[in-house]
Design a protein around this motif. Sequence first.
Motif, PDB file in Angstrom:
ATOM      1  N   ALA A   1       4.320   4.714   1.198  1.00 28.76           N
ATOM      2  CA  ALA A   1       2.872   4.625   1.300  1.00 28.76           C
ATOM      3  C   ALA A   1       2.324   5.916   1.879  1.00 28.76           C
ATOM      4  CB  ALA A   1       2.474   3.439   2.174  1.00 28.76           C
ATOM      5  N   LYS A   2       1.169   6.312   1.359  1.00 29.82           N
ATOM      6  CA  LYS A   2       0.426   7.430   1.948  1.00 29.82           C
ATOM      7  C   LYS A   2      -0.812   6.808   2.609  1.00 29.82           C
ATOM      8  CE  LYS A   2      -2.168  11.673   0.830  1.00 29.82           C
ATOM      9  NZ  LYS A   2      -3.403  11.251   1.502  1.00 29.82           N
ATOM     10  N   CYS A   3      -0.792   6.786   3.925  1.00 29.36           N
ATOM     11  CA  CYS A   3      -1.851   6.120   4.677  1.00 29.36           C
ATOM     12  C   CYS A   3      -2.279   7.004   5.829  1.00 29.36           C
ATOM     13  CB  CYS A   3      -1.369   4.787   5.264  1.00 29.36           C
ATOM     14  SG  CYS A   3      -0.513   3.706   4.115  1.00 29.36           S
TER      15      CYS A   3
ATOM     16  N   MET B   1       3.677  10.921  -7.882  1.00 25.50           N
ATOM     17  CA  MET B   1       5.096  10.624  -8.021  1.00 25.50           C
ATOM     18  C   MET B   1       5.970  11.634  -7.269  1.00 25.50           C
ATOM     19  SD  MET B   1       5.369   7.869  -9.974  1.00 25.50           S
ATOM     20  CE  MET B   1       6.330   7.640 -11.472  1.00 25.50           C
ATOM     21  N   ASN B   2       5.364  12.333  -6.337  1.00 29.27           N
ATOM     22  CA  ASN B   2       6.090  13.322  -5.541  1.00 29.27           C
ATOM     23  C   ASN B   2       6.395  12.731  -4.178  1.00 29.27           C
ATOM     24  OD1 ASN B   2       6.622  15.540  -3.695  1.00 29.27           O
ATOM     25  ND2 ASN B   2       5.889  16.901  -5.306  1.00 29.27           N
ATOM     26  N   GLN B   3       7.643  12.724  -3.775  1.00 28.80           N
ATOM     27  CA  GLN B   3       8.035  12.083  -2.524  1.00 28.80           C
ATOM     28  C   GLN B   3       7.323  12.691  -1.319  1.00 28.80           C
ATOM     29  OE1 GLN B   3      12.273  13.902  -2.940  1.00 28.80           O
ATOM     30  NE2 GLN B   3      12.074  13.303  -0.823  1.00 28.80           N
ATOM     31  N   TRP B   4       6.964  13.963  -1.398  1.00 29.14           N
ATOM     32  CA  TRP B   4       6.358  14.654  -0.256  1.00 29.14           C
ATOM     33  C   TRP B   4       4.906  14.262  -0.028  1.00 29.14           C
ATOM     34  CZ3 TRP B   4      10.182  16.004   2.466  1.00 29.14           C
ATOM     35  CH2 TRP B   4      11.351  16.452   1.848  1.00 29.14           C
TER      36      TRP B   4
ATOM     37  N   CYS C   1      -4.779   2.962   3.036  1.00 32.11           N
ATOM     38  CA  CYS C   1      -3.810   3.776   2.304  1.00 32.11           C
ATOM     39  C   CYS C   1      -4.425   4.299   1.017  1.00 32.11           C
ATOM     40  CB  CYS C   1      -2.573   2.951   1.972  1.00 32.11           C
ATOM     41  SG  CYS C   1      -1.712   2.303   3.424  1.00 32.11           S
ATOM     42  N   ASP C   2      -4.026   5.520   0.673  1.00 33.22           N
ATOM     43  CA  ASP C   2      -4.483   6.105  -0.588  1.00 33.22           C
ATOM     44  C   ASP C   2      -3.581   5.684  -1.747  1.00 33.22           C
ATOM     45  OD1 ASP C   2      -5.042   8.979   1.395  1.00 33.22           O
ATOM     46  OD2 ASP C   2      -6.593   7.655   0.601  1.00 33.22           O
ATOM     47  N   TYR C   3      -2.281   5.823  -1.523  1.00 34.17           N
ATOM     48  CA  TYR C   3      -1.325   5.544  -2.587  1.00 34.17           C
ATOM     49  C   TYR C   3      -0.187   4.671  -2.065  1.00 34.17           C
ATOM     50  CZ  TYR C   3      -3.407  10.041  -3.972  1.00 34.17           C
ATOM     51  OH  TYR C   3      -4.276  11.073  -4.236  1.00 34.17           O
ATOM     52  N   LEU C   4       0.372   3.879  -2.955  1.00 35.81           N
ATOM     53  CA  LEU C   4       1.592   3.125  -2.711  1.00 35.81           C
ATOM     54  C   LEU C   4       2.562   3.444  -3.834  1.00 35.81           C
ATOM     55  CD1 LEU C   4      -0.041  -0.358  -1.969  1.00 35.81           C
ATOM     56  CD2 LEU C   4       0.604   1.379  -0.297  1.00 35.81           C
TER      57      LEU C   4
ATOM     58  N   THR D   1      -0.027  14.424   2.944  1.00 35.59           N
ATOM     59  CA  THR D   1      -0.430  15.553   2.112  1.00 35.59           C
ATOM     60  C   THR D   1      -0.276  15.190   0.652  1.00 35.59           C
ATOM     61  OG1 THR D   1       0.364  17.080   3.806  1.00 35.59           O
ATOM     62  CG2 THR D   1      -0.006  17.979   1.610  1.00 35.59           C
ATOM     63  N   HIS D   2      -1.308  15.439  -0.148  1.00 34.76           N
ATOM     64  CA  HIS D   2      -1.236  15.078  -1.560  1.00 34.76           C
ATOM     65  C   HIS D   2      -0.459  16.127  -2.333  1.00 34.76           C
ATOM     66  CE1 HIS D   2      -2.215  13.336  -5.364  1.00 34.76           C
ATOM     67  NE2 HIS D   2      -2.661  14.498  -5.790  1.00 34.76           N
ATOM     68  N   ASN D   3       0.673  15.710  -2.893  1.00 35.38           N
ATOM     69  CA  ASN D   3       1.480  16.592  -3.740  1.00 35.38           C
ATOM     70  C   ASN D   3       1.730  15.970  -5.104  1.00 35.38           C
ATOM     71  OD1 ASN D   3       2.310  18.923  -1.907  1.00 35.38           O
ATOM     72  ND2 ASN D   3       2.880  17.163  -0.656  1.00 35.38           N
TER      73      ASN D   3
END
Length: 128
Positions: A99-101, A110-113, A32-35, A105-107
């Motif tokens: 999680a973004k795993c 703190m962006n839900q998308w 994962c990139d972000y949590l 798409t990076h937005n």
Amino acid sequence: QVQLVQSGGGSVQAGGSLRLSCAASRVTFDRCDYLAWFRELPDDRREGVASVIVRTGYTVYADSVKDRFTFSHDNARNTMYLQMNNLKQEDTDIYYCAAKCDGGTHNGLMNQWTYNYWGQGTQVTVSP
């Protein structure tokens, strides 16, 4: 199918503390990139509460929760946590882990998308 299962939450008086947990299955956090943790806005959008870049540990908090909430994650357990202290009535909301795993798409952190996996949501209620 990746799942994020939340636990914790509930009701507390103002000034109290709660801890939210979010356990991931079928994915490991090293993929994962972000949590992140979000909470719901009145128009059904989601407001970022806290987010972390897994690789670096860089963590960002919403101004409204800074110095009161702490985001942590345990990669060995594939579980993330949100420790909420000095809770205020305005913290009453439904909270979601995300999680973004393996894509997404990076937005913005703190962006839900940005996030492609979500927990089921858990209610936090803070009374006077």
